[in-house]
Design an enzyme around this catalytic site. Structure first.
Site, PDB file in Angstrom:
ATOM      1  N   GLY A   7       0.841  -1.188   0.000  1.00  0.00           N
ATOM      2  CA  GLY A   7       0.000   0.000   0.000  1.00  0.00           C
ATOM      3  C   GLY A   7       0.876   1.238   0.000  1.00  0.00           C
ATOM      4  O   GLY A   7       1.476   1.574   1.019  1.00  0.00           O
ATOM      5  N   GLY A   9      -0.090   4.268  -0.194  1.00  0.00           N
ATOM      6  CA  GLY A   9      -0.996   5.397   0.030  1.00  0.00           C
ATOM      7  C   GLY A   9      -0.425   6.319   1.088  1.00  0.00           C
ATOM      8  O   GLY A   9       0.807   6.484   1.183  1.00  0.00           O
ATOM      9  N   GLY A  12       1.334   4.286   4.268  1.00  0.00           N
ATOM     10  CA  GLY A  12       2.376   3.435   3.675  1.00  0.00           C
ATOM     11  C   GLY A  12       3.483   4.303   3.095  1.00  0.00           C
ATOM     12  O   GLY A  12       4.679   4.028   3.262  1.00  0.00           O
ATOM     13  N   ASN A 103      -6.918   1.033  11.044  1.00  0.00           N
ATOM     14  CA  ASN A 103      -7.688   1.679  12.101  1.00  0.00           C
ATOM     15  C   ASN A 103      -8.855   0.768  12.511  1.00  0.00           C
ATOM     16  O   ASN A 103      -9.231  -0.139  11.780  1.00  0.00           O
ATOM     17  CB  ASN A 103      -8.242   3.005  11.562  1.00  0.00           C
ATOM     18  N   LYS A 182      -9.201   4.229  20.765  1.00  0.00           N
ATOM     19  CA  LYS A 182      -9.257   5.022  19.519  1.00  0.00           C
ATOM     20  C   LYS A 182     -10.572   4.747  18.795  1.00  0.00           C
ATOM     21  O   LYS A 182     -11.204   5.665  18.270  1.00  0.00           O
ATOM     22  CB  LYS A 182      -8.051   4.664  18.636  1.00  0.00           C
ATOM     23  N   ASN A 186     -13.310   7.531  17.793  1.00  0.00           N
ATOM     24  CA  ASN A 186     -13.776   7.643  16.413  1.00  0.00           C
ATOM     25  C   ASN A 186     -15.291   7.435  16.310  1.00  0.00           C
ATOM     26  O   ASN A 186     -15.954   8.093  15.514  1.00  0.00           O
ATOM     27  CB  ASN A 186     -13.055   6.643  15.500  1.00  0.00           C
ATOM     28  N   ASN A 190     -16.688  10.691  14.636  1.00  0.00           N
ATOM     29  CA  ASN A 190     -16.726  10.663  13.172  1.00  0.00           C
ATOM     30  C   ASN A 190     -18.132  10.525  12.571  1.00  0.00           C
ATOM     31  O   ASN A 190     -18.484  11.308  11.671  1.00  0.00           O
ATOM     32  CB  ASN A 190     -15.800   9.557  12.645  1.00  0.00           C
ATOM     33  N   SER A 250     -11.764  11.989   9.612  1.00  0.00           N
ATOM     34  CA  SER A 250     -11.352  11.172   8.466  1.00  0.00           C
ATOM     35  C   SER A 250     -12.586  10.589   7.752  1.00  0.00           C
ATOM     36  O   SER A 250     -12.605  10.491   6.526  1.00  0.00           O
ATOM     37  CB  SER A 250     -10.420  10.056   8.915  1.00  0.00           C
TER      38      SER A 250
HETATM   39  P1  NAD Z   1      -4.819   5.109   1.636  1.00  0.00           P
HETATM   40  O1  NAD Z   1      -6.102   4.849   0.939  1.00  0.00           O
HETATM   41  O2  NAD Z   1      -4.190   6.450   1.493  1.00  0.00           O
HETATM   42  O3  NAD Z   1      -3.735   4.026   1.205  1.00  0.00           O
HETATM   43  C1  NAD Z   1      -4.031   2.663   1.104  1.00  0.00           C
HETATM   44  C2  NAD Z   1      -3.281   2.128  -0.089  1.00  0.00           C
HETATM   45  O4  NAD Z   1      -3.367   0.704  -0.080  1.00  0.00           O
HETATM   46  C3  NAD Z   1      -3.843   2.608  -1.439  1.00  0.00           C
HETATM   47  O5  NAD Z   1      -2.788   3.124  -2.198  1.00  0.00           O
HETATM   48  C4  NAD Z   1      -4.388   1.319  -2.062  1.00  0.00           C
HETATM   49  O6  NAD Z   1      -4.314   1.298  -3.468  1.00  0.00           O
HETATM   50  C5  NAD Z   1      -3.468   0.297  -1.444  1.00  0.00           C
HETATM   51  N1  NAD Z   1      -3.950  -1.086  -1.524  1.00  0.00           N
HETATM   52  C6  NAD Z   1      -5.160  -1.599  -1.160  1.00  0.00           C
HETATM   53  N2  NAD Z   1      -5.201  -2.917  -1.419  1.00  0.00           N
HETATM   54  C7  NAD Z   1      -4.001  -3.247  -1.929  1.00  0.00           C
HETATM   55  C8  NAD Z   1      -3.440  -4.464  -2.400  1.00  0.00           C
HETATM   56  N3  NAD Z   1      -4.122  -5.599  -2.396  1.00  0.00           N
HETATM   57  N4  NAD Z   1      -2.176  -4.442  -2.872  1.00  0.00           N
HETATM   58  C9  NAD Z   1      -1.449  -3.305  -2.900  1.00  0.00           C
HETATM   59  N5  NAD Z   1      -1.937  -2.106  -2.471  1.00  0.00           N
HETATM   60  C10 NAD Z   1      -3.197  -2.092  -1.993  1.00  0.00           C
HETATM   61  O7  NAD Z   1      -5.079   4.762   3.176  1.00  0.00           O
HETATM   62  P2  NAD Z   1      -4.335   5.352   4.459  1.00  0.00           P
HETATM   63  O8  NAD Z   1      -4.890   6.688   4.778  1.00  0.00           O
HETATM   64  O9  NAD Z   1      -2.865   5.200   4.304  1.00  0.00           O
HETATM   65  O10 NAD Z   1      -4.894   4.368   5.572  1.00  0.00           O
HETATM   66  C11 NAD Z   1      -4.369   3.071   5.808  1.00  0.00           C
HETATM   67  C12 NAD Z   1      -4.872   2.653   7.195  1.00  0.00           C
HETATM   68  O11 NAD Z   1      -4.250   3.498   8.167  1.00  0.00           O
HETATM   69  C13 NAD Z   1      -6.387   2.845   7.364  1.00  0.00           C
HETATM   70  O12 NAD Z   1      -6.928   1.829   8.149  1.00  0.00           O
HETATM   71  C14 NAD Z   1      -6.489   4.190   8.089  1.00  0.00           C
HETATM   72  O13 NAD Z   1      -7.661   4.331   8.879  1.00  0.00           O
HETATM   73  C15 NAD Z   1      -5.250   4.122   8.979  1.00  0.00           C
HETATM   74  N6  NAD Z   1      -4.768   5.443   9.413  1.00  0.00           N
HETATM   75  C16 NAD Z   1      -4.543   6.429   8.474  1.00  0.00           C
HETATM   76  C17 NAD Z   1      -4.065   7.657   8.905  1.00  0.00           C
HETATM   77  C18 NAD Z   1      -3.786   8.775   7.923  1.00  0.00           C
HETATM   78  O14 NAD Z   1      -3.474   9.895   8.361  1.00  0.00           O
HETATM   79  N7  NAD Z   1      -3.859   8.565   6.642  1.00  0.00           N
HETATM   80  C19 NAD Z   1      -3.840   7.895  10.267  1.00  0.00           C
HETATM   81  C20 NAD Z   1      -4.068   6.855  11.189  1.00  0.00           C
HETATM   82  C21 NAD Z   1      -4.550   5.633  10.733  1.00  0.00           C
HETATM   83  O1  KPL Z   2      -8.998  10.122  14.517  1.00  0.00           O
HETATM   84  C1  KPL Z   2      -9.790  10.982  14.185  1.00  0.00           C
HETATM   85  C2  KPL Z   2     -10.374  10.886  12.823  1.00  0.00           C
HETATM   86  O2  KPL Z   2     -10.784  11.895  12.252  1.00  0.00           O
HETATM   87  O3  KPL Z   2     -10.396   9.757  12.309  1.00  0.00           O
HETATM   88  C3  KPL Z   2     -10.191  12.041  15.180  1.00  0.00           C
HETATM   89  C4  KPL Z   2      -9.508  13.338  14.877  1.00  0.00           C
HETATM   90  C5  KPL Z   2      -9.762  11.592  16.567  1.00  0.00           C
HETATM   91  C6  KPL Z   2     -11.668  12.230  15.219  1.00  0.00           C
HETATM   92  O4  KPL Z   2     -12.305  11.056  15.615  1.00  0.00           O
END
Ligand code: NAD
Ligand code: KPL
Length: 303
Positions: A7, A9, A12, A103, A182, A186, A190, A250
């Site tokens: 991933g 994204g 990642g 998450n 968490k 959320n 959310n 989010s």
């Molecule tokens: P994102 O959508 O930005 O990235 C996920 C990536 O995984 C995408 O590029 C997608 O194409 C790829 N993907 C999915 N299936 C795949 C596969 N089979 N093979 C290869 N790639 C694959 O998501 P994100 O924001 O990075 O979130 C990832 C997790 O982290 C989620 O559960 C999210 O809730 C958690 N999270 C994100 C943040 C944040 O700030 N972005 C913060 C805390 C927690």
């Molecule tokens: O984690 C969050 C989200 O937006 O996913 C916060 C900022 C804690 C709100 O639930």
């Protein structure tokens, strides 16, 4: 030891670029050949940090690569996790280590159950990142990542690599408590921001709804054996609403961009657990139903 990262994204990308610039071996696993071709055309992953962009030409492949995988950072959404790991399973060494960044709750347990011999480490992160465009990630909010295996005290030696890469982290043997806390935050914030179409601070106008949900979530946490995670939940929710008043949650951002949400691993998980524990949590159930209807009306998946 190579860090395979599935991933490329937001999270990642944030992990991959920091590990790579610390000189550690990293390989990205992309979804398919078309993603790989677009990645190669982009010349690598770009990280934008404090307004400064840096390009990292990290090696990449698809799941069909051949090298065995010992360490995997799973950085996809919760709803993609099981299928992504199943696709990679033939390449995972029997004693592979997986770090699961998803998450909510539910997807980590499903992955761990599908790989009984692997070491599955759960993570809970408050770092913030978003994708500005394909393979360009903005580091939007400093935070912290808790990593752990329930009840396992000695941390893996590679935590030193996270230190070297400047990834703020801490090992905990009580990771489930962190994930539940968490999830509760959320669930209290959310869905309401989606239904009221507001920033987090907009929930100041709905104090009763927030308080009622916190009360039920605290009951659920205690019944699920996570009493510590229930302590002062309402106060923390109010603090988060104040501290992030100007932000969209989010889930609100996902809905606003027409993206699938992780509802099944947040509110859906809470409601399923409540039912399994024989708890009648009317406000949580009603919120879940309202949210599902809201998503369905916008053509988004209800799970
Ligand atoms: P994102 O959508 O930005 O990235 C996920 C990536 O995984 C995408 O590029 C997608 O194409 C790829 N993907 C999915 N299936 C795949 C596969 N089979 N093979 C290869 N790639 C694959 O998501 P994100 O924001 O990075 O979130 C990832 C997790 O982290 C989620 O559960 C999210 O809730 C958690 N999270 C994100 C943040 C944040 O700030 N972005 C913060 C805390 C927690
Ligand atoms: O984690 C969050 C989200 O937006 O996913 C916060 C900022 C804690 C709100 O639930």
């Amino acid at each position: 030891m190579t860090w395979h990262i599935l991933g490329a994204g937001s999270l990642g990308g944030l992990w991959a670029t920091r590990l790579a610039r610390a000189g550690l071996p990293v390989r990205l696993i992309l979804r398919d050949r078309s993603a790989l071709a677009r990645y190669q055309a982009a010349g690598g992953l770009t990280l934008v940090e404090d307004g400064v962009a840096s390009l990292h030409a990290i090696a990449a492949e698809t799941a069909q690569g051949e090298a065995p995988i010992q360490r995997l950072l799973l950085a996809c959404k919760a709803y993609d996790a099981e299928a992504a790991v199943a696709e990679l399973a033939p390449r995972l060494r029997p004693d592979a280590e997986l770090i699961l960044l998803q998450n909510g709750l539910g997807s980590q347990q499903a992955v761990a159950a599908s790989l009984p011999r692997a070491r599955c480490i759960f993570a809970s992160s408050t770092e913030g990142a978003f994708r500005e465009s394909d393979f360009r990630v903005v580091y939007a909010g400093r935070g912290h990542t808790w990593l752990g295996q329930e009840g396992v005290t000695p941390p893996p030696q590679w935590l030193a690599e996270l230190q070297a890469a400047g990834i703020p982290h801490q090992w905990t043997a009580a990771i489930l408590g962190r994930l539940w806390r968490k999830l509760a935050l959320n669930c209290a914030i959310n869905p309401l921001t989606v239904l009221h179409d507001c920033r987090n601070g907009g929930l100041r106008d709905w104090p009763q709804e927030v308080a009622g949900l916190c009360e039920e979530l605290a009951l659920l946490l205690r019944a699920a054996g996570q009493a510590e995670a229930a302590d002062d939940l309402h106060q923390e929710v109010l603090r988060v609403i104040e501290g992030t008043a100007a932000n969209y949650s989010s889930m609100h951002q996902d809905v606003a961009h027409g993206r699938r949400t992780e509802i099944a691993y947040l509110l859906g998980h809470a409601c399923r657990e409540a039912q399994a524990l024989g708890l009648e949590l009317a406000q949580l159930q009603a919120l879940h139903l309202r949210l599902r209807l809201y998503l369905a009306a916008r053509g988004l998946p209800e799970t």
